[in-house]
Design an enzyme around this catalytic site. Structure first.
Site, PDB file in Angstrom:
ATOM      1  N   ARG A  66      46.097 -20.460 -27.971  1.00 31.03           N
ATOM      2  CA  ARG A  66      44.670 -20.725 -28.224  1.00 31.03           C
ATOM      3  C   ARG A  66      44.511 -21.268 -29.648  1.00 31.03           C
ATOM      4  NH1 ARG A  66      40.667 -19.731 -31.812  1.00 31.03           N
ATOM      5  NH2 ARG A  66      41.193 -17.513 -31.934  1.00 31.03           N
TER       6      ARG A  66
ATOM      7  N   GLU B  83      33.324 -13.885 -35.711  1.00 34.57           N
ATOM      8  CA  GLU B  83      33.760 -15.106 -36.390  1.00 34.57           C
ATOM      9  C   GLU B  83      33.196 -15.172 -37.819  1.00 34.57           C
ATOM     10  OE1 GLU B  83      32.389 -18.786 -34.728  1.00 34.57           O
ATOM     11  OE2 GLU B  83      33.792 -19.959 -35.936  1.00 34.57           O
TER      12      GLU B  83
HETATM   13  C1  LIG Z   1      37.334 -18.873 -34.313  1.00 33.76           C
HETATM   14  C2  LIG Z   1      37.660 -20.133 -33.641  1.00 33.76           C
HETATM   15  O1  LIG Z   1      38.673 -20.666 -33.886  1.00 33.76           O
HETATM   16  S1  LIG Z   1      36.569 -20.725 -32.573  1.00 33.76           S
HETATM   17  C3  LIG Z   1      37.393 -21.771 -31.505  1.00 33.76           C
HETATM   18  C4  LIG Z   1      36.610 -21.875 -30.314  1.00 33.76           C
HETATM   19  N1  LIG Z   1      37.232 -22.755 -29.397  1.00 33.76           N
HETATM   20  C5  LIG Z   1      36.849 -24.034 -29.264  1.00 33.76           C
HETATM   21  O2  LIG Z   1      35.989 -24.584 -29.951  1.00 33.76           O
HETATM   22  C6  LIG Z   1      37.584 -24.717 -28.183  1.00 33.76           C
HETATM   23  C7  LIG Z   1      37.319 -26.175 -28.065  1.00 33.76           C
HETATM   24  N2  LIG Z   1      35.899 -26.437 -27.871  1.00 33.76           N
HETATM   25  C8  LIG Z   1      35.386 -27.108 -26.814  1.00 33.76           C
HETATM   26  O3  LIG Z   1      36.075 -27.511 -25.913  1.00 33.76           O
HETATM   27  C9  LIG Z   1      33.923 -27.384 -26.837  1.00 33.76           C
HETATM   28  O4  LIG Z   1      33.491 -27.259 -28.190  1.00 33.76           O
HETATM   29  C10 LIG Z   1      33.103 -26.422 -25.910  1.00 33.76           C
HETATM   30  C11 LIG Z   1      33.479 -26.744 -24.490  1.00 33.76           C
HETATM   31  C12 LIG Z   1      33.442 -24.989 -26.218  1.00 33.76           C
HETATM   32  C13 LIG Z   1      31.625 -26.648 -26.132  1.00 33.76           C
HETATM   33  O5  LIG Z   1      31.377 -28.012 -26.122  1.00 33.76           O
HETATM   34  P1  LIG Z   1      29.873 -28.619 -26.247  1.00 33.76           P
HETATM   35  O6  LIG Z   1      29.010 -27.958 -25.272  1.00 33.76           O
HETATM   36  O7  LIG Z   1      30.059 -30.087 -26.175  1.00 33.76           O
HETATM   37  O8  LIG Z   1      29.323 -28.211 -27.667  1.00 33.76           O
HETATM   38  P2  LIG Z   1      29.947 -28.322 -29.101  1.00 33.76           P
HETATM   39  O9  LIG Z   1      31.412 -28.499 -29.103  1.00 33.76           O
HETATM   40  O10 LIG Z   1      29.207 -29.288 -29.937  1.00 33.76           O
HETATM   41  O11 LIG Z   1      29.697 -26.821 -29.551  1.00 33.76           O
HETATM   42  C14 LIG Z   1      28.631 -26.436 -30.318  1.00 33.76           C
HETATM   43  C15 LIG Z   1      27.651 -25.610 -29.540  1.00 33.76           C
HETATM   44  O12 LIG Z   1      28.188 -24.295 -29.364  1.00 33.76           O
HETATM   45  C16 LIG Z   1      27.310 -23.346 -30.004  1.00 33.76           C
HETATM   46  N3  LIG Z   1      28.102 -22.241 -30.456  1.00 33.76           N
HETATM   47  C17 LIG Z   1      28.759 -22.075 -31.601  1.00 33.76           C
HETATM   48  N4  LIG Z   1      29.360 -20.881 -31.607  1.00 33.76           N
HETATM   49  C18 LIG Z   1      29.088 -20.293 -30.437  1.00 33.76           C
HETATM   50  C19 LIG Z   1      29.428 -19.060 -29.859  1.00 33.76           C
HETATM   51  N5  LIG Z   1      30.203 -18.189 -30.523  1.00 33.76           N
HETATM   52  N6  LIG Z   1      28.971 -18.765 -28.629  1.00 33.76           N
HETATM   53  C20 LIG Z   1      28.203 -19.642 -27.969  1.00 33.76           C
HETATM   54  N7  LIG Z   1      27.856 -20.836 -28.463  1.00 33.76           N
HETATM   55  C21 LIG Z   1      28.291 -21.152 -29.689  1.00 33.76           C
HETATM   56  C22 LIG Z   1      26.657 -24.164 -31.102  1.00 33.76           C
HETATM   57  O13 LIG Z   1      25.463 -23.566 -31.552  1.00 33.76           O
HETATM   58  C23 LIG Z   1      26.417 -25.472 -30.383  1.00 33.76           C
HETATM   59  O14 LIG Z   1      25.325 -25.344 -29.516  1.00 33.76           O
HETATM   60  P3  LIG Z   1      24.153 -26.496 -29.412  1.00 33.76           P
HETATM   61  O15 LIG Z   1      24.862 -27.652 -28.798  1.00 33.76           O
HETATM   62  O16 LIG Z   1      23.160 -25.860 -28.534  1.00 33.76           O
HETATM   63  O17 LIG Z   1      23.692 -26.741 -30.803  1.00 33.76           O
END
Ligand SMILES: CC(=O)SCCNC(=O)CCNC(=O)[C@H](O)C(C)(C)COP(=O)(O)OP(=O)(O)OC[C@H]1O[C@@H](n2cnc3c(N)ncnc32)[C@H](O)[C@@H]1OP(=O)(O)O
Length: 520
Positions: free
Chosen positions: A23, A153
């Site tokens: 991850r 986080e």
């Molecule tokens: C601690 C860490 O390392 S966190 C790592 C988390 N893992 C990842 O990010 C994996 C890769 N990410 C992805 O594939 C994509 O970002 C997804 C599928 C998760 C989401 O994609 P998208 O829907 O296109 O949104 P995006 O990437 O811009 O993410 C931001 C959205 O998530 C929201 N968000 C941020 N943190 C969180 C959370 N902890 N829980 C829920 N939503 C969250 C933001 O507010 C934003 O929402 P908005 O679009 O309503 O403003």
């Protein structure tokens, strides 16, 4: 009373390792594992290395990710490892939970906000609103039969800048069904003292909860921070193979495992003899080469370079430590170069089972030091050639390239025409291939077939020029050959990189023809 003393006295003897190579490790720039690669790494981590838990993906990422997670979960269920496979999910009511359920998963690592700033700026929520959303997702996950761990986080910044937010969050969540509260130093900003003080405080305030520490290595302090976290009382720490992870990565699994065992007397389930094999696997699949001096797993870390060290080892293991290579199924080696002494040479001769008189050893050592002076690397495999050269031995003169012409052009096959002496017999041959080296292998292969000899396959082919080199600099070609039960490296040096490769190939052929002759 000294708080450090109190926490240290309550050190847990067992500590869990949660590996997040699949991850957070995949959040390394440029790394994407295929489903097959993810399954292989998951199996190696749980079955052979025996880490306690693995985090294998973030939910909702992609269809490929879904396939990988499903395959890992299916295998884990069959092997009885289901609850040791975890997936990061978001505070999105039902979506991440449904995604994880659809892959057959059992555990969600829910990503909540551990700092007021992230909560307000990124989600646009208050603490109360966010906690209500988190509880709603937790309840849904619980209804769906998932086990729940919770990330806070940006906790490290949250604890420093908005402690009232962190305590408020914990107070609201502490009686939920969360198994592990996972406290990340998301941006890798903490030093060991800060980790010890803040985690010690969390452990004392919430003594009935299990805390995990998730480090990042931005200041190069990840392993030191893990030690501080364990001293402060956490029950699990997170790490990755080869230190992969976002930006500067996480803590290295190999480092964490040995440090917790050797320096803190912790009990771990890890089987250390698999650390290097898994490091190699992840290096290959991720395409991220590890530094040769990476502790435990780097190529050079069990090599003594200085002659004085080799001498000390010779005289009763004076430079050996608890961190010995045998522990990790590796062997110690002694580098050959300008810093070599009599003992370095002796150790290499022992490895090759070669016996030389004191007088001959002096001559060979003088040559090694003079070659080393021009910055060339000398491998153990070079030694027979240096010896043969210095002592004018005929032992390794089984093959000699007498002449070789290479023709290469754009959109044309390369061709080679060569003349060669094998065991005193002269041959001519031609060959063709996609490049000059390939064409050479084709031609020489035709000659060597008459001697029942086939060149092994290439495992790696590296071309280097000396640091600060220019267009006319020497090139060094190091070829790793897959010789069935072992990998062998040979090196060639030439101004033309194809001929450097050819020299390396000729060296290997000579060694192997010599071994074949010795066996008869
Ligand atoms: C601690 C860490 O390392 S966190 C790592 C988390 N893992 C990842 O990010 C994996 C890769 N990410 C992805 O594939 C994509 O970002 C997804 C599928 C998760 C989401 O994609 P998208 O829907 O296109 O949104 P995006 O990437 O811009 O993410 C931001 C959205 O998530 C929201 N968000 C941020 N943190 C969180 C959370 N902890 N829980 C829920 N939503 C969250 C933001 O507010 C934003 O929402 P908005 O679009 O309503 O403003």
């Amino acid at each position: 009373m000294n708080t450090r003393h109190v926490a240290a006295a309550a050190l847990p003897r067992k500590i869990e390792l949660m590996d997040t190579t699949l991850r957070d490790g995949e959040q390394t720039q440029g790394v994407a594992f295929t489903p097959m690669e993810k399954v292989s790494i998951a199996k190696a981590l749980l079955q052979f290395l025996r880490v306690d838990r693995i985090e294998v993906a973030s939910a909702r990422v992609s269809e490929g990710e879904k396939e990988a997670v499903s395959r890992i979960n299916q295998w884990a269920a069959e092997e009885g490892f289901a609850e040791r496979v975890e997936v990061l999910g978001f505070v999105d009511h039902t979506r991440s939970v449904d995604w994880i359920k659809s892959t057959g998963g059992s555990v969600i690592n829910l990503l909540a906000k551990g700092s007021e700033k992230h909560c307000r700026e990124q989600l646009g929520k208050t603490l109360e609103q966010h906690c209500a959303d988190v509880l709603q997702t937790i309840n849904y996950a619980h209804e769906q039969g998932l086990k729940i761990n919770l990330y806070l986080e940006d906790w490290s910044n949250g604890y420093k800048d908005s402690p009232e937010y962190v305590y408020g969050f914990m107070d609201k969540l502490q009686h939920s069904s969360v198994r592990h509260f996972m406290l990340p130093d998301t941006l890798g900003v903490m030093a060991p003292d800060e980790v010890f003080d803040s985690l010690g405080d969390m452990c004392r305030r919430y003594p009935d909860l299990h805390f995990d520490f998730h480090p990042h290595n931005d200041y190069g302090l990840a392993t030191a921070n893990v030690m501080a976290a364990v001293r402060a009382g956490v029950s699990a720490v997170h790490c990755t193979v080869n230190c992969l992870g976002e930006r500067a990565g996480n803590a290295s699994l190999a480092e964490v495992a040995v440090v917790l065992r050797d320096k803190m007397g912790m009990q771990l389930a890890i089987d250390e003899s698999h650390l290097v094999r898994i490091s190699d696997m992840v290096e290959n699949f991720s395409g991220k080469r590890i530094a040769a001096n990476a502790p435990i797993v780097g190529a050079d870390v069990f090599t003594q370079t200085a002659g004085i060290h080799a001498d000390g080892d010779q005289k009763g293991g004076l430079y050996k430590t608890k961190l010995g290579p045998e522990r990790f199924s590796r062997t110690r080696s002694y580098a050959l170069g300008k810093m070599s002494g009599k003992a370095s040479l002796k150790k290499n001769l022992e490895q090759l089972e070669l016996d030389l008189s004191e007088e001959d050893q002096k001559k060979v050592l003088a040559r090694i030091v003079s070659i080393g002076d021009s910055k060339q690397t000398i491998t153990t495999d070079d030694l027979p050639f240096i010896i043969a050269d210095v002592l004018e031995s005929k032992n390794y003169q089984h093959i000699e390239l007498l002449a070789c012409a290479i023709n290469s052009g754009m959109d044309l096959q390369s061709t080679v025409s060569l003349r060669v002496n094998v065991k005193g017999e002269k041959h001519q041959a031609t060959g063709a291939g996609s490049g000059g080296f390939d064409a050479f292998i084709d031609a020489i292969g035709k000659v060597l077939a008459r001697y029942d000899y086939t060149l092994p396959a290439l495992a790696d082919y590296e071309i280097r020029i000396p640091k600060g080199g220019h267009a006319s600099a020497l090139t060094e070609c190091v070829i790793t050959w897959d010789c069935g039960n072992e990998l062998r490296k040979t090196r060639g040096v030439h101004v033309n990189q194809v001929f450097a490769g050819i020299q390396a190939a000729i060296k290997l052929i000579n060694i192997q023809l010599h071994e074949m002759a010795a066996m008869r």
